[in-house]
Design a protein around this motif. Structure first.
Motif, short mmCIF file in Angstrom:
data_model
loop_
_atom_site.label_atom_id
_atom_site.label_comp_id
_atom_site.label_asym_id
_atom_site.label_seq_id
_atom_site.Cartn_x
_atom_site.Cartn_y
_atom_site.Cartn_z
N ARG A 22 61.63 -5.82 45.82
CA ARG A 22 62.21 -4.29 45.98
C ARG A 22 63.65 -4.44 46.17
O ARG A 22 64.21 -3.35 46.02
N GLN A 23 64.17 -5.57 46.86
CA GLN A 23 65.48 -5.37 46.93
C GLN A 23 66.59 -5.84 45.54
O GLN A 23 67.74 -5.86 45.63
N GLY A 24 65.49 -5.98 44.44
CA GLY A 24 66.34 -6.43 43.45
C GLY A 24 66.59 -7.57 43.15
O GLY A 24 67.08 -8.07 41.97
N THR A 25 66.06 -8.50 43.93
CA THR A 25 66.08 -10.10 43.65
C THR A 25 64.98 -10.52 42.60
O THR A 25 63.96 -10.15 42.61
N GLU A 26 65.74 -11.41 41.78
CA GLU A 26 64.79 -12.06 40.77
C GLU A 26 63.98 -13.19 41.54
O GLU A 26 64.31 -14.03 42.15
#
Length: 496
Positions: A22-26
């Motif tokens: 959700r935070q955009g982390t891979e």
């Protein structure tokens, strides 16, 4: 943008993966099993876990898939004693949307988490087993059993109580085991019992529990194990479950069938000495195991992931220094120790109390089981300058508000999304930066209204003040309204 590799796709690993994605982390999440588990195992979410998963977008789906009330039907020596409902008195409260727990099997929680994770484009990689790993100052290299390699900035072991990752790190798993104190567990179908209650038979020999699940033919079976003539425990089977049932319940018309999970649970009370070695971290059962009394196993793992998720995401996104990850162990290891003590005491109380007619599992219940009272006041991340009743490190209470447009909302709706939130009571919210959302409360035109004063009372704020709330809904910093510079300093030095 950095990458994270999660090993283990139970509730802990899936919660962490959802938080990071959700935070955009891979993120990649691998699971050595070739199929998703379908056994009930954990069967309840407490209030705090519902808040956590609600923030991740699962609240309504969880409530639709479980049941918030399940009366206990108690028997003693085969005779009916009483019905009771431990949550019957729970009502709405302004500081929490969920003034109750939720009975729901673990497999259903995992399924909803996988569904949420897929919405971020991430799938669990089944049949993918970690064989070894190495790390240096640049990252982690994981070697799979099929010879493939995965490189990541950080590796998180959510791989259970026997965690190969913990063992590979050489971290002691301190505590004790009692192999003779055991319980047989399973998922079975039952003909002839009322599905509207949790049936609990008690007596001098121990207990038998049969818990139904919503919209499922399955019941969870838990009982003292059957023993042979030599006193040795009999391995669980459908036949042994039926014999145990007949002995405790004395209901010849009730038959058990279609057992799909058979297991023996033994008392283990252990916790890892450390939660982090360099770029490798532990969470959930890999970090701690404890008695099942109170139903905190699945919940504690979910809340480990909730604490770690925003921190790892901030480090990987460059919003914080790697020192922020030290606060994960600083905050969660004492909670594990507290949980081990709480559940051990609850189990001892239950074991003694169930030999008294009319006394059942309620004997081991405390308000602490909700998870709402957990705080991190001792943490290096807690900076309190107001010294009010709500302190830095405490769970930030929920509260009803009214938007500038006159629409009802709640603070937790405004907190959702994995960012810091700055509450500004009585004054316009200062501009801090894009990584921080600001919410002005009773600060004139364009601010949120607190018509019944629930927010001010919950936060113990009498004068104008600023309250910085962490992404995991714990208070980070409290300062007078004039000291917005302290907020900027806090965020600028986070983990550095």
């Amino acid at each position: 943008m950095g990458t994270a590799l999660i090993v283990g796709a139970g509730p802990t690993g899936l919660t962490l993966a959802c938080s990071l994605a959700r935070q955009g982390t891979e993120v990649r999440i691998i699971e050595k099993s070739t199929g998703f588990q379908t056994s009930s195992r954990g069967k309840a979410l407490n209030t705090r876990s519902l808040e956590v998963l609600g923030d991740l977008g699962l609240g309504d789906r969880l409530l639709a898939a479980g049941r918030t009330s399940l009366p206990f039907r108690k028997y003693f020596d085969g005779e009916f004693v009483a019905d009771s409902d431990p949550v019957a008195t729970a009502g709405s409260a302004p500081d929490s949307r969920y003034p109750f727990g939720l009975f729901i099997p673990q497999w259903r929680v995992e399924g909803l988490l996988r569904e949420q994770l897929a919405g971020y484009g991430v799938e669990v990689e089944l049949g993918t087993e970690l064989a070894d790993f190495s790390q240096d100052e640049h990252g982690v290299t994981a070697v799979l059993t099929d010879g493939r390699q995965i490189t990541a900035d950080y590796l998180v072991g959510c791989d259970g109580g026997r965690s190969p990752i913990r063992k590979r790190l050489g971290i002691p798993f301190e505590g004790s085991s009692d192999p003779e104190q055991a319980m047989v567990c399973g998922d079975v179908e039952v003909e002839g019992l009322d599905r509207g209650v949790w049936h609990q038979w008690f007596g001098a020999e121990g207990a038998l529990l049969l818990c139904p699940f919503e919209d499922s033919p399955k019941w969870q079976f838990q009982a003292a194990p059957e023993r042979d003539a030599s006193g040795a425990m009999v391995e669980p089977s459908l036949e042994s479950f039926q014999r145990i049932f007949d002995r405790y319940a004395g209901l010849p018309g009730v038959r058990l069938h279609n057992a799909t999970w058979l297991s023996t649970w033994r008392v283990n009370v252990r916790m890892a000495e450390r939660y982090r070695v360099g770029r490798v971290l532990l969470a959930g059962d890999a970090a701690h195991v404890h008695p099942i009394a109170g139903g905190l196993g699945m919940n504690t793992g979910i809340q480990d992931a909730w604490n770690l998720g925003w921190k790892l995401g901030h480090v990987l996104d460059g919003l914080a220094g790697p020192g922020l990850l030290d606060s994960y162990q600083e905050e969660r290891l004492p909670i594990a120790a507290w949980t081990l003590n709480l559940t051990s005491a609850a189990l001892a109380t239950i074991n003694e109390s169930v030999r008294t007619p009319g006394v059942g599992l309620e004997a081991g219940r405390t308000d602490d089981l909700t998870g709402l009272g957990i705080d991190y006041r001792w943490s290096a991340l807690s900076d309190d300058r107001l010294a009010g009743p709500l302190r830095a490190g405490d769970r930030a209470p929920d509260a009803p508000l009214e938007s500038p447009e006159g629409v009802g909302t709640r603070l937790f709706d405004l907190y959702a999304g994995g960012r810091f939130t700055l509450l500004s009571f009585g004054c316009p919210a200062p501009e801090i930066g894009p990584a921080v959302r600001t919410v002005a409360v009773e600060a004139g035109p364009g601010s949120f209204r607190d018509p019944d004063g629930h927010a001010r009372r919950a936060y113990g704020v009498e004068r104008d003040a600023l309250v910085l709330v962490r992404p995991d809904h714990h208070v980070a910093l409290t300062v007078p309204a004039s000291d917005s510079g302290a907020v900027r300093d806090y965020l600028a030095t986070l983990g550095r």
